[in-house]
Design an enzyme around this catalytic site. Structure first.
Site, mmCIF file in Angstrom:
data_model
loop_
_atom_site.group_PDB
_atom_site.id
_atom_site.type_symbol
_atom_site.label_atom_id
_atom_site.label_comp_id
_atom_site.label_asym_id
_atom_site.label_seq_id
_atom_site.Cartn_x
_atom_site.Cartn_y
_atom_site.Cartn_z
ATOM 1 N N CYS A 191 39.576 45.637 41.705
ATOM 2 C CA CYS A 191 40.573 46.439 42.417
ATOM 3 C C CYS A 191 40.802 47.786 41.710
ATOM 4 C CB CYS A 191 41.856 45.630 42.607
ATOM 5 S SG CYS A 191 42.807 46.216 44.023
ATOM 6 N N HIS A 250 41.144 40.687 43.998
ATOM 7 C CA HIS A 250 41.643 40.112 42.731
ATOM 8 C C HIS A 250 41.079 38.702 42.529
ATOM 9 C CE1 HIS A 250 45.100 42.726 41.317
ATOM 10 N NE2 HIS A 250 44.798 43.284 42.486
ATOM 11 N N GLU A 290 40.901 36.867 40.015
ATOM 12 C CA GLU A 290 41.663 36.043 39.049
ATOM 13 C C GLU A 290 42.801 35.286 39.726
ATOM 14 O OE1 GLU A 290 42.117 39.159 39.574
ATOM 15 O OE2 GLU A 290 44.227 39.685 39.282
HETATM 16 N N1 GLN Z 1 46.039 50.779 44.847
HETATM 17 C C1 GLN Z 1 45.845 50.537 43.447
HETATM 18 C C2 GLN Z 1 45.277 51.754 42.745
HETATM 19 O O1 GLN Z 1 45.023 52.705 43.345
HETATM 20 C C3 GLN Z 1 44.927 49.347 43.217
HETATM 21 C C4 GLN Z 1 45.612 48.093 43.665
HETATM 22 C C5 GLN Z 1 45.263 46.883 42.884
HETATM 23 O O2 GLN Z 1 44.627 46.946 41.828
HETATM 24 N N2 GLN Z 1 45.702 45.758 43.359
HETATM 25 O O3 GLN Z 1 45.069 51.733 41.576
#
Ligand code: GLN
Length: 196
Positions: free
Chosen positions: A81, A174, A176
């Protein structure tokens, strides 16, 4: 290498659960907060969280440059992410001062899958894994373009959500949070194979 040592970038965000999953799979885990913590790692996870904040904290902790160097030298990395955003080569809708490692040839758009309350779970079909993987998407980035050297291991509605290029593995979700350690296992297998 019998027990791989995996760092988890622990400056901000969803780092804690990665450590638990990795330990359950037999890895030694180091929380990475300072440049010295990078020594002796076989791989590193860049977790989810907020990539703009992580970018600032990477600079203020003086970790950005040594980590960039370690990645250039081939340290295996799994970015999830926000971690995917940090590893990408091009970020849309980021902050002007946000820095990325450019470790994988991807153009990503931050928050493209919606806000926090629009978080969702999707069953992904992943290359080389049996069945489906229940993936949790939280303010996830969308991969708008994957370069020629990037393998796409899973897609959601046609867009890449799990990609690999050399020793860089990235997920826009995610893993995890899924009570399913198979993607961490995939990463550890890559780390162990490369170390042999
Ligand atoms: N939107 C977040 C960012 O730009 C990422 C979101 C996440 O890691 N769950 O860093």
């Amino acid at each position: 290498m019998t027990t791989p040592t995996i760092g988890v970038l622990a400056l901000q965000g969803a780092f804690a659960r990665h450590g638990g999953v990795l330990r359950d799979l037999g890895a030694a885990v180091v929380d990475v907060r300072r440049p010295d913590d990078l020594h002796g790692l076989d791989g590193i996870i860049l977790p989810g969280g907020e990539s703009t904040t992580m970018s600032m904290l990477l600079e203020s902790s003086e970790l950005f440059d040594p980590l960039a160097e370690a990645l250039d030298d081939g340290l295996a990395v799994f970015g999830t992410c926000a971690g995917l955003i940090l590893l990408a080569s091009e970020v849309i809708d980021g902050r002007d001062d946000q820095r990325c490692f450019g470790a994988i040839d991807l153009r990503v758009r931050r928050n493209a899958y919606g806000t926090q309350i629009q978080s969702f779970e999707a069953d992904l079909v992943i290359d080389d894994l049996d069945g489906v993987f229940p993936a949790v998407f939280i303010r996830a980035p969308e991969v708008e373009r994957a370069g020629a050297g990037v393998s796409v291991l899973a897609r959601l509605d046609g867009d890449p959500v799990l990609c690999r290029s050399g020793r860089v593995l990235v997920a826009s979700f995610h893993p995890e949070l899924s009570h399913d350690g198979r993607l961490h296992r995939l990463f550890l297998d890559e780390v162990v194979t490369a170390g042999q």
